[in-house]
Design an enzyme around this catalytic site. Sequence first.
Site, PDB file in Angstrom:
ATOM      1  N   TYR A  80     -27.991  -8.781  -3.886  1.00  0.00           N
ATOM      2  CA  TYR A  80     -26.758  -8.065  -4.220  1.00  0.00           C
ATOM      3  C   TYR A  80     -25.623  -8.294  -3.228  1.00  0.00           C
ATOM      4  O   TYR A  80     -24.539  -7.756  -3.398  1.00  0.00           O
ATOM      5  CB  TYR A  80     -27.044  -6.568  -4.392  1.00  0.00           C
ATOM      6  CG  TYR A  80     -27.703  -6.259  -5.712  1.00  0.00           C
ATOM      7  CD1 TYR A  80     -28.360  -7.252  -6.433  1.00  0.00           C
ATOM      8  CD2 TYR A  80     -27.658  -4.990  -6.263  1.00  0.00           C
ATOM      9  CE1 TYR A  80     -28.968  -6.980  -7.641  1.00  0.00           C
ATOM     10  CE2 TYR A  80     -28.262  -4.706  -7.477  1.00  0.00           C
ATOM     11  CZ  TYR A  80     -28.922  -5.710  -8.158  1.00  0.00           C
ATOM     12  OH  TYR A  80     -29.517  -5.431  -9.354  1.00  0.00           O
ATOM     13  N   LYS A 104     -41.857  -9.994  -3.774  1.00  0.00           N
ATOM     14  CA  LYS A 104     -42.226 -11.181  -4.561  1.00  0.00           C
ATOM     15  C   LYS A 104     -42.465 -12.322  -3.582  1.00  0.00           C
ATOM     16  O   LYS A 104     -41.935 -13.429  -3.726  1.00  0.00           O
ATOM     17  CB  LYS A 104     -41.102 -11.509  -5.563  1.00  0.00           C
ATOM     18  CG  LYS A 104     -41.426 -12.579  -6.581  1.00  0.00           C
ATOM     19  CD  LYS A 104     -42.351 -12.124  -7.681  1.00  0.00           C
ATOM     20  CE  LYS A 104     -42.785 -13.307  -8.538  1.00  0.00           C
ATOM     21  NZ  LYS A 104     -43.732 -12.920  -9.601  1.00  0.00           N
TER      22      LYS A 104
END
Length: 342
Positions: free
Chosen positions: A127, A179
């Site tokens: 972001y 992840k």
Amino acid sequence: MTQGSPIEATLIPGDGIGPEIMAATTKVLTLLGAPFVWDVQQGGMAGITAGGDPLPEATLASIRRTKLALKGPLTTPVGGGFRSVNVRLRETFGLYANVRPVRSIAPDGRYDNIDIVLVRENLEGLYVAFEHYIPIGGDAHAVAISSGVNTRAGSRRISEYAFDYAARNGRKKVTIVHKANVLKALTGIFLETAQQVAAEYEGRVASDDRIVDACAMQLVLNPWQFDVIVTTNLFGDILSDEMAGLVGGLGFAPGANIGTDAAIFEAVHGSAPDIAGKGIANPVAVMLAAGLMLEHVGRVDLAQKLRAAIDAAIKVDGARTRDMGGTASTEDFAAAVGKRVG
Ligand code: NAI
Ligand code: MG
């Protein structure tokens, strides 16, 4: 009834249903004996009307002084070149942690006994939006590139916040969501740092980790296995909405934005212009946000009392606003909660 010293806090009533649900909430907080003394300031359309700025300097100065704010939903002005108020607040006060708890309260919710807190990193990750295109031939947008940024310092700060939150609030376990099997650098640094922090809390707060896609599935299959979740910005954005869905949606979803220089509490929903001024809005999300604010200042006892009162008003007394399938007005609902906290 107030115990301990009074705590000054900024109150931004906000736009649309904001003033109605904030009034309902402050009324209940007074009956509860919450320690807050409010400095009321404007924001959003109300700020534009008052002085041409959706985030007036007086409001920023107030938050700078109190370091604590309860914020109503702000209508984002369309056009006019205003920057997002939420982004400005995040930058100004270094609001690095977005804390979104979900609990089953809604009648007829599909999942009972859910009680999970998601701690999302709010300033880093994908972001940061370092993005650009590479033109090929005649196509200016042939290739899109985005770089994520996670720092060891940022990962440590959010992990310490999550483990400390768990320890302070009697939580048993923090699940680190990542992840790192694919994004080995970007989310690997987060996993590695969070695990170091976990080791420092060994014996006090348990810890495990999940890959984000598996976590998303397990939240639907068996959400009861989760207690506190800590994760990076994008994953937190997605999982927190999934979690709100488990407990009946945005009407029950509060959020806290915790920073180095201030902490700002709010409902996750917006200003609901379609029902503004009708006195029918559901004030639960803002009341729960006020509960998070009580926890933040160390009044876990009052936060628990407030939550129990909201539960009892809905489940035992049958006080339900329209979105919960009832007919109670915002004021009726606040009165029902008020009776339970008194
Ligand atoms: P919204 O959350 O305001 O409304 C979506 C739907 O949910 C509407 O049908 C509304 O009536 C209903 N709803 C929302 N809160 C409710 C409540 N407490 N009780 C009963 N029903 C409720 O989202 P929308 O319509 O997309 O946005 C409206 C405005 O709010 C926009 O200007 C948007 O930018 C702003 N907004 C501000 C936020 C903030 O300040 N944190 C967050 C989200 C939106
Ligand atoms: Mg989101």
